[in-house]
Write a protein that holds these residues in place. Structure first.
Motif, PDB file in Angstrom:
ATOM      1  N   ILE B   4     -12.802  67.826-118.320  1.00  0.00           N
ATOM      2  CA  ILE B   4     -12.737  66.322-118.440  1.00  0.00           C
ATOM      3  C   ILE B   4     -11.733  66.107-119.389  1.00  0.00           C
ATOM      4  O   ILE B   4     -11.326  66.370-120.398  1.00  0.00           O
ATOM      5  N   MET B   5     -10.883  64.989-119.128  1.00  0.00           N
ATOM      6  CA  MET B   5      -9.711  64.607-119.540  1.00  0.00           C
ATOM      7  C   MET B   5     -10.180  62.997-120.226  1.00  0.00           C
ATOM      8  O   MET B   5     -10.675  62.226-119.604  1.00  0.00           O
ATOM      9  N   ARG B   6      -9.877  62.756-121.649  1.00  0.00           N
ATOM     10  CA  ARG B   6     -10.035  61.353-121.887  1.00  0.00           C
ATOM     11  C   ARG B   6      -8.847  60.931-122.509  1.00  0.00           C
ATOM     12  O   ARG B   6      -7.923  61.707-123.273  1.00  0.00           O
ATOM     13  N   PRO B   7      -8.435  59.461-122.409  1.00  0.00           N
ATOM     14  CA  PRO B   7      -6.951  59.200-122.875  1.00  0.00           C
ATOM     15  C   PRO B   7      -6.753  59.313-124.315  1.00  0.00           C
ATOM     16  O   PRO B   7      -7.780  59.059-125.351  1.00  0.00           O
ATOM     17  N   ILE B   8      -5.678  59.500-124.659  1.00  0.00           N
ATOM     18  CA  ILE B   8      -5.151  59.498-126.050  1.00  0.00           C
ATOM     19  C   ILE B   8      -4.409  58.392-126.300  1.00  0.00           C
ATOM     20  O   ILE B   8      -4.035  57.904-127.717  1.00  0.00           O
ATOM     21  N   GLY B   9      -4.140  57.334-125.601  1.00  0.00           N
ATOM     22  CA  GLY B   9      -3.429  55.964-125.699  1.00  0.00           C
ATOM     23  C   GLY B   9      -3.581  55.275-124.392  1.00  0.00           C
ATOM     24  O   GLY B   9      -4.165  55.700-123.384  1.00  0.00           O
ATOM     25  N   GLU B  10      -2.613  54.318-124.317  1.00  0.00           N
ATOM     26  CA  GLU B  10      -2.426  53.542-123.196  1.00  0.00           C
ATOM     27  C   GLU B  10      -0.905  53.177-123.376  1.00  0.00           C
ATOM     28  O   GLU B  10      -0.229  53.210-124.097  1.00  0.00           O
ATOM     29  N   ILE B  11      -0.414  53.161-121.890  1.00  0.00           N
ATOM     30  CA  ILE B  11       0.889  52.701-121.554  1.00  0.00           C
ATOM     31  C   ILE B  11       0.873  51.238-121.112  1.00  0.00           C
ATOM     32  O   ILE B  11       0.253  50.912-120.379  1.00  0.00           O
ATOM     33  N   HIS B  12       1.966  50.491-121.957  1.00  0.00           N
ATOM     34  CA  HIS B  12       2.114  49.082-121.705  1.00  0.00           C
ATOM     35  C   HIS B  12       3.365  49.042-120.972  1.00  0.00           C
ATOM     36  O   HIS B  12       4.327  49.556-121.314  1.00  0.00           O
ATOM     37  N   SER B  13       3.247  47.907-119.883  1.00  0.00           N
ATOM     38  CA  SER B  13       4.708  47.721-119.079  1.00  0.00           C
ATOM     39  C   SER B  13       4.423  46.480-118.517  1.00  0.00           C
ATOM     40  O   SER B  13       3.415  45.668-118.512  1.00  0.00           O
ATOM     41  N   PRO B  14       5.615  45.949-118.045  1.00  0.00           N
ATOM     42  CA  PRO B  14       5.533  44.568-117.227  1.00  0.00           C
ATOM     43  C   PRO B  14       4.891  44.411-116.124  1.00  0.00           C
ATOM     44  O   PRO B  14       4.750  43.490-115.236  1.00  0.00           O
ATOM     45  N   PHE B  15       4.421  45.686-115.378  1.00  0.00           N
ATOM     46  CA  PHE B  15       3.725  45.642-113.952  1.00  0.00           C
ATOM     47  C   PHE B  15       2.232  45.628-114.092  1.00  0.00           C
ATOM     48  O   PHE B  15       1.675  46.543-114.692  1.00  0.00           O
ATOM     49  N   THR B  16       1.956  44.390-113.493  1.00  0.00           N
ATOM     50  CA  THR B  16       0.346  44.374-113.506  1.00  0.00           C
ATOM     51  C   THR B  16      -0.393  44.348-112.015  1.00  0.00           C
ATOM     52  O   THR B  16      -1.416  44.332-111.613  1.00  0.00           O
ATOM     53  N   ASP B  17       1.021  44.743-111.064  1.00  0.00           N
ATOM     54  CA  ASP B  17       0.414  44.831-109.538  1.00  0.00           C
ATOM     55  C   ASP B  17       0.797  45.880-109.109  1.00  0.00           C
ATOM     56  O   ASP B  17       2.037  46.253-109.142  1.00  0.00           O
ATOM     57  N   LYS B  18       0.020  46.733-108.414  1.00  0.00           N
ATOM     58  CA  LYS B  18       0.459  47.891-107.821  1.00  0.00           C
ATOM     59  C   LYS B  18       1.990  47.587-107.069  1.00  0.00           C
ATOM     60  O   LYS B  18       2.763  48.666-106.981  1.00  0.00           O
ATOM     61  N   LYS B  19       1.918  46.633-106.493  1.00  0.00           N
ATOM     62  CA  LYS B  19       3.043  46.316-105.387  1.00  0.00           C
ATOM     63  C   LYS B  19       4.419  46.160-106.076  1.00  0.00           C
ATOM     64  O   LYS B  19       5.626  46.482-105.289  1.00  0.00           O
ATOM     65  N   GLN B  20       4.299  45.808-107.233  1.00  0.00           N
ATOM     66  CA  GLN B  20       5.407  45.439-108.126  1.00  0.00           C
ATOM     67  C   GLN B  20       5.957  46.695-108.841  1.00  0.00           C
ATOM     68  O   GLN B  20       7.323  46.502-109.190  1.00  0.00           O
ATOM     69  N   THR B  21       5.261  47.667-108.929  1.00  0.00           N
ATOM     70  CA  THR B  21       5.561  48.829-109.827  1.00  0.00           C
ATOM     71  C   THR B  21       6.735  49.763-109.173  1.00  0.00           C
ATOM     72  O   THR B  21       6.643  49.855-107.740  1.00  0.00           O
ATOM     73  N   PRO B  22       7.853  49.820-109.885  1.00  0.00           N
ATOM     74  CA  PRO B  22       8.888  50.687-109.439  1.00  0.00           C
ATOM     75  C   PRO B  22       8.388  52.092-108.916  1.00  0.00           C
ATOM     76  O   PRO B  22       7.377  52.514-109.524  1.00  0.00           O
ATOM     77  N   ILE B  23       9.333  52.694-108.269  1.00  0.00           N
ATOM     78  CA  ILE B  23       9.196  53.930-107.390  1.00  0.00           C
ATOM     79  C   ILE B  23       9.075  55.220-108.286  1.00  0.00           C
ATOM     80  O   ILE B  23       8.259  55.832-108.262  1.00  0.00           O
ATOM     81  N   GLN B  24       9.925  55.197-109.071  1.00  0.00           N
ATOM     82  CA  GLN B  24      10.225  56.412-110.022  1.00  0.00           C
ATOM     83  C   GLN B  24      10.973  55.950-111.157  1.00  0.00           C
ATOM     84  O   GLN B  24      11.824  54.854-111.162  1.00  0.00           O
ATOM     85  N   PRO B  25      10.833  56.643-112.416  1.00  0.00           N
ATOM     86  CA  PRO B  25      11.431  55.727-113.557  1.00  0.00           C
ATOM     87  C   PRO B  25      13.073  56.008-113.483  1.00  0.00           C
ATOM     88  O   PRO B  25      13.610  54.836-114.250  1.00  0.00           O
ATOM     89  N   THR B  26      13.713  56.579-112.766  1.00  0.00           N
ATOM     90  CA  THR B  26      15.104  56.497-112.795  1.00  0.00           C
ATOM     91  C   THR B  26      15.640  55.355-111.987  1.00  0.00           C
ATOM     92  O   THR B  26      16.809  55.036-112.167  1.00  0.00           O
ATOM     93  N   ARG B  27      14.786  54.692-111.308  1.00  0.00           N
ATOM     94  CA  ARG B  27      15.083  53.475-110.829  1.00  0.00           C
ATOM     95  C   ARG B  27      14.564  52.362-111.670  1.00  0.00           C
ATOM     96  O   ARG B  27      14.840  51.173-111.136  1.00  0.00           O
ATOM     97  N   SER B  28      13.936  52.670-112.619  1.00  0.00           N
ATOM     98  CA  SER B  28      13.429  51.326-113.368  1.00  0.00           C
ATOM     99  C   SER B  28      14.262  51.348-114.939  1.00  0.00           C
ATOM    100  O   SER B  28      14.535  52.320-115.371  1.00  0.00           O
ATOM    101  N   GLN B  29      14.581  50.055-115.162  1.00  0.00           N
ATOM    102  CA  GLN B  29      15.238  49.914-116.534  1.00  0.00           C
ATOM    103  C   GLN B  29      14.002  49.068-117.344  1.00  0.00           C
ATOM    104  O   GLN B  29      14.348  48.850-118.491  1.00  0.00           O
TER     105      GLN B  29
END
Lengths: 147, 147
Positions: B4-29
């Protein structure tokens, strides 16, 4: 909020004792096997094209955690999240290993650094475009007292 | 066996829609924040010495999975474990991001590629000695039809 993780297989290694287990896979030449449960074997298609894979697994023998720990490679207490210590709030381990061969649901791997029988949670392909960063700073690790 | 895994926090990003989210971090600034819950803040000590960190998180908006999927970067079905597709038996995501700054329990990060509000499961330091592999083969990814 909670997430329930169930093993998709097991990792086999020469290491049956926590004290013998290498610190990290680049320090290990040990050969092992990833045995994926038959119901997931279809997901292994195309894995054989990759020379390296990332294994995510459960640190099943770790119990509890401390937020400050003494890393194997250092002699000072460090924040847990600045280390790869196995005792963590969510005991997920991560190792990049070399994929030597695949036979059906068994992956032959090199550079294994986990205990024999470790529950496998996920496999991801190692893709340098995503996984390699240059120009890095490594804090206490770079300045550590033990090499 | 289950974990059982429980979050230790949250990640905030500019992306609120799955379709807008970049594919991988080296492609994201994109810049984002990791907000670690106060009870875990002591574990962040020494993290600020690292230029890059590995985030493990839950793909909380993924539902179910298929063992063969069409990657964003390809137009053929591939085995799930040869891809980073978010729908997985254990929906754990992994991103290496640049750590810009730490303020108490908040980490300012660059290269974020996850949905806003993603539950954080773990943070590990990025250490090239452990995490970089050279001389790699990348199967379908290297030979993919879409770049």
């Amino acid at each position: 909020m909670e997430f329930i993780m169930r093993p998709i297989g097991e990792i086999h290694s020469p290491f049956t004792d926590k004290k013998q287990t290498p610190i990290q896979p680049t320090r290990s030449q040990a050969v092992g096997q990833v045995v994926v449960y038959p119901e997931f074997v279809e997901g292994l298609q195309d894995v054989e094209g990759f020379s390296h894979i990332i294994l995510l697994y459960a640190f099943h023998q770790s119990e509890g955690y401390a937020l400050r720990v003494k890393p194997f490679l250092d002699d000072q207490l460090r924040g847990l999240f600045a280390t790869h210590h196995p005792c963590r709030p969510n005991p997920i381990g991560l190792s990049t290993v070399r994929l030597l061969a695949r036979r059906d649901n068994v992956l032959e791997i090199e550079g294994v650094d986990v205990l024999d029988g470790t529950p496998l949670l996920d496999i991801k392909p190692y893709v340098p475009d995503f996984d390699v960063r240059i120009d890095t700073l490594t804090g206490w690790y770079g300045a550590r007292s033990k090499a």
